[in-house]
Design an enzyme around this catalytic site. Structure first.
Site, PDB file in Angstrom:
ATOM      1  N   ASP A  78       0.901  -1.388   0.096  1.00 16.56           N
ATOM      2  CA  ASP A  78       0.096  -0.145  -0.114  1.00 16.56           C
ATOM      3  C   ASP A  78       0.915   1.219   0.038  1.00 16.56           C
ATOM      4  O   ASP A  78       0.357   2.246   0.418  1.00 16.56           O
ATOM      5  CB  ASP A  78      -0.935  -0.012   1.273  1.00 16.56           C
ATOM      6  CG  ASP A  78      -2.119   0.999   0.809  1.00 16.56           C
ATOM      7  OD1 ASP A  78      -2.357   0.922  -0.200  1.00 16.56           O
ATOM      8  OD2 ASP A  78      -2.472   1.588   1.872  1.00 16.56           O
ATOM      9  N   ASP A  94     -13.591   1.988   6.209  1.00 17.19           N
ATOM     10  CA  ASP A  94     -12.494   2.265   5.541  1.00 17.19           C
ATOM     11  C   ASP A  94     -11.405   3.160   5.926  1.00 17.19           C
ATOM     12  O   ASP A  94     -10.474   3.359   5.524  1.00 17.19           O
ATOM     13  CB  ASP A  94     -13.021   2.974   4.260  1.00 17.19           C
ATOM     14  CG  ASP A  94     -14.029   2.296   3.404  1.00 17.19           C
ATOM     15  OD1 ASP A  94     -13.807   0.849   3.356  1.00 17.19           O
ATOM     16  OD2 ASP A  94     -15.048   2.632   2.690  1.00 17.19           O
ATOM     17  N   ASP A 119      -4.304  -5.010  -4.581  1.00 16.55           N
ATOM     18  CA  ASP A 119      -3.431  -3.827  -4.615  1.00 16.55           C
ATOM     19  C   ASP A 119      -2.226  -3.867  -5.379  1.00 16.55           C
ATOM     20  O   ASP A 119      -1.334  -3.117  -5.815  1.00 16.55           O
ATOM     21  CB  ASP A 119      -3.540  -2.734  -3.475  1.00 16.55           C
ATOM     22  CG  ASP A 119      -4.536  -1.993  -3.197  1.00 16.55           C
ATOM     23  OD1 ASP A 119      -5.503  -2.344  -4.089  1.00 16.55           O
ATOM     24  OD2 ASP A 119      -4.706  -1.432  -2.135  1.00 16.55           O
TER      25      ASP A 119
END
Length: 352
Positions: free
Chosen positions: A137, A326, A175
């Site tokens: 990330d 989130d 991701d």
């Protein structure tokens, strides 16, 4: 962050679940294209410690396992005790449907074994997310991952060993490839990442009953499907069962399927799965900041099923856990924490 927000994984639910919430501080700036406020992880009971999951919840027509002790299931029970029957009934739209488990980043095996044992009682398939790639990330909401390549190899080996011969569907490293494609992951990490993903595909596909899907982002993140073709090939998509799209995001089924078919054509007809956990009302309109982060007015999407009506679309899945925050945007709790009010809103606005 524009791609999506990575979700929390709550794994092993037991009579007394040991939560290990990975609460990471928010990064100061979220760049477009990076997507992912981190997953919540949970520890699990070791075999033989006397802790077991509850009785399986109804799973409707889906072949996938429903966690009988998920946050949603426990919230339903709590509200029923409080006399909040209407809200409890509404939340069953989440609690009685299968969602993915995201095994712990430090010790994945106990949670996976717990899920597998529970799923075996009803002959269901567990859906798991492997999310621990080094340099994960780009230092944002879900920063972290295994400390180095060897640590990751050990982790994915433990992951696979715990799955064993159980029926399982694994979403591999949300991701990881899109962050290579959008330039978020520094070039010096690209070769290692491709190698680790390729090895992980082989490790998981060596299991007799496991399907593996490499994550490929979503149409709002990597806008040209062809950009994802070579990264998928380098990561071994031809040896996997296909790729996943829309993880933790809100893009509509129609837009994702159009994108998926173009990408599939570019990689030799690979199959794919779509995360429909929160896309019932599509994405937040108006170009608002952090549209991926706890957007208001969203609803549950197509319930998990393999009955898709499309030869290449293997399943609609709830990969993001509906009701998990989130991040602290829009009044939410830390990324990965259960947020019952948001979950209830998703249920009320469910597409079906």
């Amino acid at each position: 962050m524009s791609g999506r927000s990575i979700v929390p994984r709550a794994l092993p639910r037991t009579v007394r679940t040991v939560h290990v919430l990975a609460a990471l501080a928010l990064a100061t700036a979220v760049t477009a294209g990076c997507s992912t406020p981190q997953p919540r992880v949970t520890g699990a009971a070791e075999e033989g410690d006397g802790l077991v999951r509850g009785e399986p919840a109804p799973s409707a027509a889906s072949p996938f396992w429903v966690d009988p002790d998920s946050d949603a299931a426990r919230q339903v029970r709590a509200w029923e005790k409080e006399g909040r029957d209407a809200e409890a009934k509404m939340l069953r739209r989440i609690s009685e449907r299968p969602v993915a488990d995201w095994p712990a980043w430090d010790d994945p095996a106990p949670g996976i074994r717990s899920a597998v044992r529970s799923a075996a009682r009803t002959k269901k398939t567990v859906v798991l997310v492997a999310y621990n790639i080094p340099h994960r990330d780009c230092g944002l909401y879900s920063a972290g991952g295994a400390k180095d390549a060897d640590a990751y190899r050990s982790w994915i080996g433990e992951f696979a060993g715990a799955v064993g011969d159980a029926p399982a569907t694994v979403i591999l490293e949300p991701d990881a490839l899109p962050h290579i494609t959008d330039g978020c992951t520094p070039p010096e990490h690209h070769a290692e990442r491709y190698q680790l993903l390729s090895e992980a595909v082989d490790t998981l596909k060596a299991l007799p009953n496991t399907k593996v899907y490499l994550d490929a982002g979503n149409p709002d993140w990597i806008d040209e499907p062809a950009k994802m073709a070579q990264p998928l090939r380098q990561a071994g998509v031809e040896r996997a069962d296909g790729f996943s799209l829309n993880v933790s995001n809100f893009q509509s089924n129609d837009s994702v399927k159009t994108y998926a078919k173009q990408l599939s054509d570019a990689v030799g007809g690979s199959h794919f799965v779509i995360d429909t956990s929160r896309n019932g009302n599509g994405p937040l309109s108006g170009g608002r900041e952090e549209a991926w982060c706890n957007p208001p007015g969203r609803g549950l999407g197509t319930p998990p099923t393999t009955d898709t009506g499309d030869d290449r679309l293997d399943a609609y899945l709830w990969i993001k856990r509906p009701g998990d925050s989130d991040g602290t945007c829009r009044g939410g709790p830390p990324a990965g924490d259960w947020w019952p009010e948001y979950a209830l809103g998703l249920a009320r606005r469910a597409a079906t």
